[in-house]
Design an enzyme around this catalytic site. Structure first.
Site, mmCIF file in Angstrom:
data_model
loop_
_atom_site.group_PDB
_atom_site.id
_atom_site.type_symbol
_atom_site.label_atom_id
_atom_site.label_comp_id
_atom_site.label_asym_id
_atom_site.label_seq_id
_atom_site.Cartn_x
_atom_site.Cartn_y
_atom_site.Cartn_z
ATOM 1 N N LYS A 111 1.800 -3.900 11.185
ATOM 2 C CA LYS A 111 0.411 -4.001 11.655
ATOM 3 C C LYS A 111 0.396 -4.603 13.040
ATOM 4 O O LYS A 111 1.295 -5.366 13.401
ATOM 5 C CB LYS A 111 -0.394 -4.912 10.716
ATOM 6 N N LYS A 147 0.836 -1.207 0.000
ATOM 7 C CA LYS A 147 0.000 0.000 0.000
ATOM 8 C C LYS A 147 0.870 1.256 0.000
ATOM 9 O O LYS A 147 0.681 2.169 -0.799
ATOM 10 C CB LYS A 147 -0.834 -0.049 1.291
HETATM 11 N N1 GLU Z 1 -5.231 0.965 9.466
HETATM 12 C C1 GLU Z 1 -5.180 1.729 8.285
HETATM 13 C C2 GLU Z 1 -4.865 0.838 7.094
HETATM 14 O O1 GLU Z 1 -5.084 -0.337 7.108
HETATM 15 C C3 GLU Z 1 -4.289 2.944 8.401
HETATM 16 C C4 GLU Z 1 -2.833 2.678 8.592
HETATM 17 C C5 GLU Z 1 -2.009 3.905 8.933
HETATM 18 O O2 GLU Z 1 -2.523 5.006 8.801
HETATM 19 O O3 GLU Z 1 -0.863 3.731 9.325
HETATM 20 O O4 GLU Z 1 -4.453 1.297 6.066
#
Ligand code: GLU
Length: 473
Positions: free
Chosen positions: A108, A96
């Site tokens: 995560k 991402k």
């Molecule tokens: N939890 C969100 C995601 O899955 C945001 C992650 C973030 O902002 O670091 O993209």
């Protein structure tokens, strides 16, 4: 046939999808493995006194990649969470960030807990204790690992995490950057809460700006009046559906939630549903739609755009053949399994993939982190200056044309951008640019025929660049 196969874990599902891109790029097995492998995961278990007795909580934090630091990704609180899930989600964060050019690695976290069963005070104790564990083990700091909200967490938890880190490291002048998604009054940035949902809508708008893609998906041009089914009215789904309903004139014909599905062919007003949920804690009893307890059937309703915005593995081999939409927009992480993805592609259904579609959250997290490190709100220095220039420009135009601008024109020309304007502009720009990067891959690689593979090709190319430039040591 399909059902006899052992079902894939979430990580396997993500890895198989990435493999398609690795094959297209003809990457050697060693490099492929190093891109896909999760670097490290910690599991922590810690006791907290709840109502006079001790309870033990278990959580994980995975760092999938650290070619760029900090590694970034949310922390979820859920009654079902495990190491494989956290590692798969961390991997998605790596891809991402690469896709939307956010200069972070992927991470995560997850805590095994049903947050609805605990009081605010208990959740604060648990969160602070979890944060302490993460700091002590080197999994939380502005420079190395920066969490954010995810399922079951929000700005409240982020504020507790930031405060815990500050107490442990008062000498760290950048302490606010240890976590994103904080309340605006405590170092957060305007527009972060809505960012993932808004990013989903910016992705959809960009898709509809590309007439050839719209046609290839079998859709009529224009987003207006499109029939949309959304699964999940949490933070992401709510903002996505609200914008589509209120700004893009879409018809939200069904809302799938935990307790069932609401349907109305004439369209459902999202804000009204949200008010109903806030009051009754359920979609049941909402007056302006039909309700059925069979939530899963909602995904199979015939529509133009299906937006799974709840959680992973919602479209599987069990229901992929029954999906009746032209376009799936993955607002959640991993809502379509690898094998379901195969079926949907064969059926010619266009999918805008999670690693691109929901990257708006981490994009605005990046803006927040930069704001924290620069210790100044975006727009603070230039806003009034821009307004002054606007006023001067208006004067020149008026004196040259001899005409007076009306109030609306005056306001629009003179107005300087505030933080929210800048955040939305940066987010929109990011989603548009990234879409075009995916398109370039689709146009230049004949064997790439779907947006997911294109997204992973974009990500892998950028990760590869890092490997080549930095090397392996
Ligand atoms: N939890 C969100 C995601 O899955 C945001 C992650 C973030 O902002 O670091 O993209």
């Amino acid at each position: 046939m399909e059902k006899k196969k052992k079902s894939l874990s979430f990580s396997e599902s993500v890895n198989f999808m990435v493999d398609r891109a690795l094959t297209v790029l003809d990457i050697d097995p060693g490099t492929s493995k190093s891109i896909k492998t999760c670097n490290s995961t910690i599991k922590v278990s810690f006791p907290v006194v709840i109502n006079g007795s001790i309870e033990v909580f278990t959580g994980w934090r995975s760092v999938h990649s650290d070619h760029r630091l900090p590694s970034k990704g949310g922390i979820r609180y859920a009654p079902i969470v495990n190491q494989d899930e956290v590692e798969a989600l961390a991997a998605l964060m790596t891809y991402k960030c690469a896709i939307v050019d956010v200069p972070f690695g992927g991470s995560k976290g997850g805590l095994l807990i049903d947050p609805s069963k605990y009081s605010r005070d208990d959740l604060q104790k648990i969160t602070r204790r979890f944060a302490r564990e993460l700091v002590r083990k080197g999994y939380l700091s502005p420079a190395t690992n920066v969490p954010a909200p995810d399922m079951g967490t929000g700005e409240r938890e982020m504020a507790w995490i930031a405060d815990t880190y500050k107490h442990l490291h008062p000498e760290d002048i950048n302490y606010l950057g240890c976590v994103t998604g904080k309340p605006v009054a405590h170092g957060g940035i305007r527009g972060r809460t809505e960012a993932t949902g808004r990013g989903v809508v910016y992705a959809i708008r960009e898709f509809f700006r590309n007439a050839d893609d719209v046609k290839a998906a079998g859709l009529q041009p224009g987003l207006s009046d499109k029939r949309v089914v959304i699964q999940g009215l949490g933070n992401v789904g709510y903002y996505a559906a609200k914008l589509l309903d209120e700004e893009d004139n879409c018809k939200i014909i069904a809302i799938v939630e935990r307790d069932g599905v609401l349907t109305n062919d004439r369209g459902i007003k999202i804000e009204n549903v949200r008010c109903h949920i806030n009051e009754h804690k359920t979609i049941k009893g909402f007056p302006d739609a039909q309700f059925s307890e069979d939530g899963a059937s909602g995904l199979e309703i015939e529509c133009d755009i299906l937006i799974p915005a709840a959680m992973e593995a919602q479209i599987t081999t069990d229901n992929a053949n029954n999906i009746k939409t032209k376009l799936i927009v993955e607002a959640a992480n991993g809502p379509v399994t690898f094998r379901a993805d195969d079926i949907l592609r064969q059926r010619g259904i266009t999918i805008l993939p999670d690693a691109y579609v929901n990257a708006g959250g981490v994009t605005v997290s990046y803006f927040e982190w930069v704001r924290n490190l620069s210790h100044i709100r975006f727009g603070r220095m230039e806003r009034r200056h821009d307004e002054m220039r606007g006023a001067q420009m208006l004067k020149v135009i008026e004196s040259m044309t001899g005409e007076k601008a009306n109030d609306w024109m005056q306001a629009e020309i003179v107005r300087g951008a505030d933080e929210l304007d800048l955040v939305r502009s940066g987010l929109d720009d990011t989603m548009r640019n990234s879409y075009q990067q995916l398109k370039e891959v689709l146009d230049s690689h004949e064997e790439v025929k779907d947006f997911r593979t294109a997204a992973y090709v974009v990500a892998v190319q950028k990760l590869l660049r890092s490997y080549i430039d930095i090397g392996v040591y």
